[in-house]
Design a protein around this motif. Sequence first.
Motif, PDB file in Angstrom:
ATOM      1  N   GLU A   1       0.832  -1.212   0.000  1.00 53.61           N
ATOM      2  CA  GLU A   1       0.000   0.000   0.000  1.00 53.61           C
ATOM      3  C   GLU A   1       0.862   1.256   0.000  1.00 53.61           C
ATOM      4  OE1 GLU A   1      -3.216   0.229   2.752  1.00 53.61           O
ATOM      5  OE2 GLU A   1      -3.439  -1.942   2.859  1.00 53.61           O
ATOM      6  N   LEU A   2       1.905   1.274   0.863  1.00 54.21           N
ATOM      7  CA  LEU A   2       2.766   2.452   0.944  1.00 54.21           C
ATOM      8  C   LEU A   2       3.598   2.615  -0.314  1.00 54.21           C
ATOM      9  CD1 LEU A   2       3.983   2.321   4.670  1.00 54.21           C
ATOM     10  CD2 LEU A   2       2.054   3.544   3.680  1.00 54.21           C
ATOM     11  N   ILE A   3       4.081   1.506  -0.855  1.00 55.06           N
ATOM     12  CA  ILE A   3       4.885   1.589  -2.075  1.00 55.06           C
ATOM     13  C   ILE A   3       4.074   2.173  -3.204  1.00 55.06           C
ATOM     14  CG2 ILE A   3       6.021   0.189  -3.841  1.00 55.06           C
ATOM     15  CD1 ILE A   3       7.013  -1.638  -1.570  1.00 55.06           C
ATOM     16  N   ALA A   4       2.842   1.785  -3.297  1.00 55.20           N
ATOM     17  CA  ALA A   4       1.975   2.352  -4.338  1.00 55.20           C
ATOM     18  C   ALA A   4       1.723   3.832  -4.097  1.00 55.20           C
ATOM     19  CB  ALA A   4       0.654   1.584  -4.379  1.00 55.20           C
ATOM     20  N   LYS A   5       1.613   4.213  -2.851  1.00 59.96           N
ATOM     21  CA  LYS A   5       1.320   5.607  -2.499  1.00 59.96           C
ATOM     22  C   LYS A   5       2.497   6.523  -2.765  1.00 59.96           C
ATOM     23  CE  LYS A   5      -0.816   8.242   1.259  1.00 59.96           C
ATOM     24  NZ  LYS A   5      -1.360   8.156   2.636  1.00 59.96           N
ATOM     25  N   TYR A   6       3.714   5.996  -2.594  1.00 56.47           N
ATOM     26  CA  TYR A   6       4.913   6.830  -2.750  1.00 56.47           C
ATOM     27  C   TYR A   6       5.746   6.387  -3.948  1.00 56.47           C
ATOM     28  CZ  TYR A   6       3.768   8.558   1.897  1.00 56.47           C
ATOM     29  OH  TYR A   6       3.140   9.137   2.962  1.00 56.47           O
ATOM     30  N   SER A   7       5.094   5.904  -4.946  1.00 54.40           N
ATOM     31  CA  SER A   7       5.810   5.430  -6.136  1.00 54.40           C
ATOM     32  C   SER A   7       6.535   6.556  -6.862  1.00 54.40           C
ATOM     33  CB  SER A   7       4.832   4.740  -7.088  1.00 54.40           C
ATOM     34  OG  SER A   7       3.798   5.649  -7.480  1.00 54.40           O
ATOM     35  N   ASP A   8       6.102   7.814  -6.640  1.00 54.99           N
ATOM     36  CA  ASP A   8       6.739   8.951  -7.306  1.00 54.99           C
ATOM     37  C   ASP A   8       7.942   9.481  -6.536  1.00 54.99           C
ATOM     38  OD1 ASP A   8       4.994   9.713  -5.233  1.00 54.99           O
ATOM     39  OD2 ASP A   8       4.843  11.755  -6.032  1.00 54.99           O
ATOM     40  N   LEU A   9       8.256   8.876  -5.390  1.00 58.22           N
ATOM     41  CA  LEU A   9       9.370   9.348  -4.567  1.00 58.22           C
ATOM     42  C   LEU A   9      10.355   8.203  -4.361  1.00 58.22           C
ATOM     43  CD1 LEU A   9       7.364  11.365  -1.872  1.00 58.22           C
ATOM     44  CD2 LEU A   9       8.527  12.260  -3.898  1.00 58.22           C
ATOM     45  N   PRO A  10      11.361   8.090  -5.214  1.00 60.80           N
ATOM     46  CA  PRO A  10      12.321   6.987  -5.106  1.00 60.80           C
ATOM     47  C   PRO A  10      13.010   6.913  -3.751  1.00 60.80           C
ATOM     48  CG  PRO A  10      12.572   8.136  -7.200  1.00 60.80           C
ATOM     49  CD  PRO A  10      11.627   8.953  -6.377  1.00 60.80           C
ATOM     50  N   ALA A  11      13.300   8.065  -3.146  1.00 60.69           N
ATOM     51  CA  ALA A  11      13.985   8.053  -1.853  1.00 60.69           C
ATOM     52  C   ALA A  11      13.112   7.399  -0.789  1.00 60.69           C
ATOM     53  CB  ALA A  11      14.350   9.474  -1.441  1.00 60.69           C
ATOM     54  N   VAL A  12      11.807   7.629  -0.840  1.00 57.06           N
ATOM     55  CA  VAL A  12      10.902   7.014   0.129  1.00 57.06           C
ATOM     56  C   VAL A  12      10.805   5.516  -0.116  1.00 57.06           C
ATOM     57  CG1 VAL A  12       8.543   6.978   1.010  1.00 57.06           C
ATOM     58  CG2 VAL A  12       9.614   9.150   0.418  1.00 57.06           C
ATOM     59  N   LEU A  13      10.765   5.096  -1.386  1.00 58.04           N
ATOM     60  CA  LEU A  13      10.719   3.667  -1.695  1.00 58.04           C
ATOM     61  C   LEU A  13      11.958   2.951  -1.169  1.00 58.04           C
ATOM     62  CD1 LEU A  13       9.325   3.715  -5.349  1.00 58.04           C
ATOM     63  CD2 LEU A  13       8.074   3.448  -3.200  1.00 58.04           C
ATOM     64  N   THR A  14      13.101   3.585  -1.339  1.00 57.42           N
ATOM     65  CA  THR A  14      14.337   3.004  -0.799  1.00 57.42           C
ATOM     66  C   THR A  14      14.250   2.872   0.712  1.00 57.42           C
ATOM     67  OG1 THR A  14      15.607   3.993  -2.604  1.00 57.42           O
ATOM     68  CG2 THR A  14      16.830   3.308  -0.647  1.00 57.42           C
ATOM     69  N   TYR A  15      13.674   3.888   1.347  1.00 56.20           N
ATOM     70  CA  TYR A  15      13.533   3.855   2.802  1.00 56.20           C
ATOM     71  C   TYR A  15      12.583   2.743   3.232  1.00 56.20           C
ATOM     72  CZ  TYR A  15      11.808   5.228   7.410  1.00 56.20           C
ATOM     73  OH  TYR A  15      11.418   5.219   8.722  1.00 56.20           O
ATOM     74  N   LEU A  16      11.466   2.570   2.537  1.00 53.10           N
ATOM     75  CA  LEU A  16      10.506   1.518   2.887  1.00 53.10           C
ATOM     76  C   LEU A  16      11.129   0.128   2.730  1.00 53.10           C
ATOM     77  CD1 LEU A  16       7.262   2.959   1.245  1.00 53.10           C
ATOM     78  CD2 LEU A  16       7.862   2.933   3.677  1.00 53.10           C
ATOM     79  N   THR A  17      11.933  -0.030   1.693  1.00 56.55           N
ATOM     80  CA  THR A  17      12.630  -1.307   1.510  1.00 56.55           C
ATOM     81  C   THR A  17      13.574  -1.578   2.664  1.00 56.55           C
ATOM     82  OG1 THR A  17      12.481  -1.057  -0.893  1.00 56.55           O
ATOM     83  CG2 THR A  17      14.109  -2.621  -0.051  1.00 56.55           C
ATOM     84  N   ALA A  18      14.270  -0.518   3.097  1.00 51.28           N
ATOM     85  CA  ALA A  18      15.192  -0.666   4.222  1.00 51.28           C
ATOM     86  C   ALA A  18      14.435  -0.988   5.506  1.00 51.28           C
ATOM     87  CB  ALA A  18      16.012   0.610   4.390  1.00 51.28           C
ATOM     88  N   VAL A  19      13.250  -0.404   5.677  1.00 44.17           N
ATOM     89  CA  VAL A  19      12.445  -0.686   6.872  1.00 44.17           C
ATOM     90  C   VAL A  19      12.040  -2.159   6.879  1.00 44.17           C
ATOM     91  CG1 VAL A  19      10.207  -0.265   7.959  1.00 44.17           C
ATOM     92  CG2 VAL A  19      11.599   1.654   7.194  1.00 44.17           C
ATOM     93  N   ALA A  20      11.571  -2.656   5.740  1.00 37.51           N
ATOM     94  CA  ALA A  20      11.147  -4.057   5.668  1.00 37.51           C
ATOM     95  C   ALA A  20      12.306  -4.993   5.979  1.00 37.51           C
ATOM     96  CB  ALA A  20      10.578  -4.347   4.281  1.00 37.51           C
ATOM     97  N   ALA A  21      13.487  -4.685   5.423  1.00 36.77           N
ATOM     98  CA  ALA A  21      14.651  -5.535   5.666  1.00 36.77           C
ATOM     99  C   ALA A  21      15.064  -5.485   7.129  1.00 36.77           C
ATOM    100  CB  ALA A  21      15.804  -5.098   4.759  1.00 36.77           C
TER     101      ALA A  21
END
Length: 806
Positions: free
Chosen positions: A257-277
Amino acid sequence: MSGDQPVSLSPLPPERLFTRCDPHSLPFQSTAELADADDAIGQERAMEAISFAMGMRHRGFNLFALGAEGTGRRSLVMRLLSRQATERPAPGDWVYINDFEQNQRPKALSLPAGRAILLKKDMDWLIGELGQALPAAFEAEEYRNRRQAIEDALKERQEQAFGAIAHDAGKNGVALVRTPVGLALAPMKDTEVLSPEQFKQLPDDQQDRFKTDMAALQEKLEATLKLVPKWERESRASLRALDHDVVAFAIEHLLDELIAKYSDLPAVLTYLTAVAADVAANVTDFLGDDDRSAKVRRSLGGDAFRRYRVNVLVDNDQTQGAPVVYEDYPTQPNLIGRIEHLAQFGALITDFNLIRAGSLHKANGGFLVMDARKLLMNPFAWEDLKRALKVREVRIESPGQSMGILSTFSLEPAPIALDLKVVLIGDPMLYYQLSHHDPEFSELFKVAADFDWRMDRSPQAVLELARSVATLTRKEGLLPLDQGAMARVVEQASRLVEDAEKLSTHMASLADLVREADHWAMQDKVGIIGAGHVQRAIDASIRRQDRVRDNVQEEIRRGIIHVATSGSETGQINALAVLELGNFAFGHPARITARIHAGKGDVIDIEREIDLGGPLHGKGVLILSGFLAARFGETEPLSVSASLVFEQSYGGVDGDSASSAELYVLLSALSGVPIRQDLAVTGSVDQFGRIQAIGGVNEKIEGFFDLCVSRGLSGSQGVLIPASNSAHLMLRADVVEACRQGRFAIYPVEHVDQGIEVLTGVPAGEADENGRYPVGSVNRKIQARLAAFLHRPERLLDRDKKPELD
């Protein structure tokens, strides 16, 4: 001039003593009719500088607004900046997030305006959902079964390994037994384990057989025991893999859900990936070996998930245009931000959630306004501001960190890119000192907005002043002013700048005058402010501050301080001085005396000799010495010395406004011609005898006038002022009226010869081609006196040579 030329200098007419503002010339009946003023009046030059600085996009074009306090510097700057800010887009937001690889170095993320607070809310939502999803996932039957299977597999593996050893041992009559210290091998006989005593009773060949068999079994046992830690590690790895799979499954749909919401912000996507890991890698931080679900719930209420939160440093969601920030207390932490700490178990702890924004962060993308003096008075703030402007980034660190004296652990937040205009507000002297002493200042603040303290008294300026007053009355709920009241305010505005042709731009003083006039109008229960109310406000303000002035006047009236206002004296004159006490200034007469004696042409300034005379006063004395030497010492040396002193002066004396009075009194002492004591003198003099303008002319005239009034006006009293000061006269109404009635006079003097004629009633005299002055003139008397001093040694020598008679 000729020696019998009459004194021809006339006093100024009454209309030149006060430039009146005709109420009927004002194009309104009341200030209530006027529209609000748009900008500060009389500050066109400053407004152009502000607009230029705001429009320049290049580095270093920050602004210093210099001018006197009360000229509307801050209000004009804030108004123009706010107007400019609306034409610019709102800057982005800034957040700090955890760096999962280097916790002490939080990362900074730039987000579009309004997205920072959304990201914070979404991460809080994610944490809350994890609080529900993780316990549910780890309480599921499937997870328990899979975990139990892994644990059972380890147990079964161990049992099989040790079972095989026990089986081999049994075939050889050896038992595998458990002891408090672990597994051990022991000989058996008829299924009974032999004790050490029983074993020793066996025949030697049986003992040897048991020992051989047990040694071989011991090797197998030890080899198996060495494999146990490996099997346990493999089991734990399997459990971790299981936990990771469970966590990934539990948060996968949440992150989607969050990845879809922030798909226009690569820095946020990188952060979400780091959070999951990180959640998957550190699941053991949230789950223990016993009662896992309870521990998960407890951790969510504590600090376990703090590292996944978002610290919103700057939120421009509600900002319309570029931000305009005024920092009233520019300390270093308030300027560049700070890192807060929490006390826990006697220790101070911190993390990226405790980073707080400074004014530079809040104004980033817009404008930051500060008082220059306050900024310089706070340690480290000025240097940190310059560093931020030079490198165009703001780095949060304590003074101890920047100086290398702080050895304790602290955060090192990533710097934030800086793009803003800084406006400093200060007085002119501070601006010039910074320009002279700090080479970086001129590189960073290339634009100066110079606020003028006065403006021309034109009809347009008068109307603009009236509009400013109208704006003030509406803004603060004051009564409007009628024509007479506004005219009186205009006249007071000229009085404040000591110039009848100018108006003050010190709006703070004029605003206070209007507020006080409103008070008196309310006391009279009227609906409009009149001229009488404005005059009452002026008089009341003076009354509150004139205790010292009254004391000085009283001491003169009682004869404690000797100042004559009648008669004539040789070598004595009334000079005029101004004393400033806070915002109140008043004039008072000061008696100057001169004595002469044979000497080498020296003029001794007693004030300077005892270190009571300031440099400007000393300069004035040296100038009049040059005048005397040029006029009377061109052909013959001056063989006279003189001493000058301010009588009954017990404090420092500075300024050259008394230099003309000192010259007059010297001319009186040299010529022997008395000076009128009903006249007072002010004005400086140059080496050619020209009288020059001075400050405080209105207060000086009124100071001597008040003394004369207290003793009774004789009709002959008055003041000599520089002719160039005539345009500055804005005298009180009682002084003007006395001059109109011929009871007091103001003489405009251009040259010292004019002044000495008025003071003595004797023409100064003009030299002929031989350098001789007319008989009876002041200058002829001085020539004669100097010649007598010059030839006196010869006469004394001739007298000594004559024979004595019996």
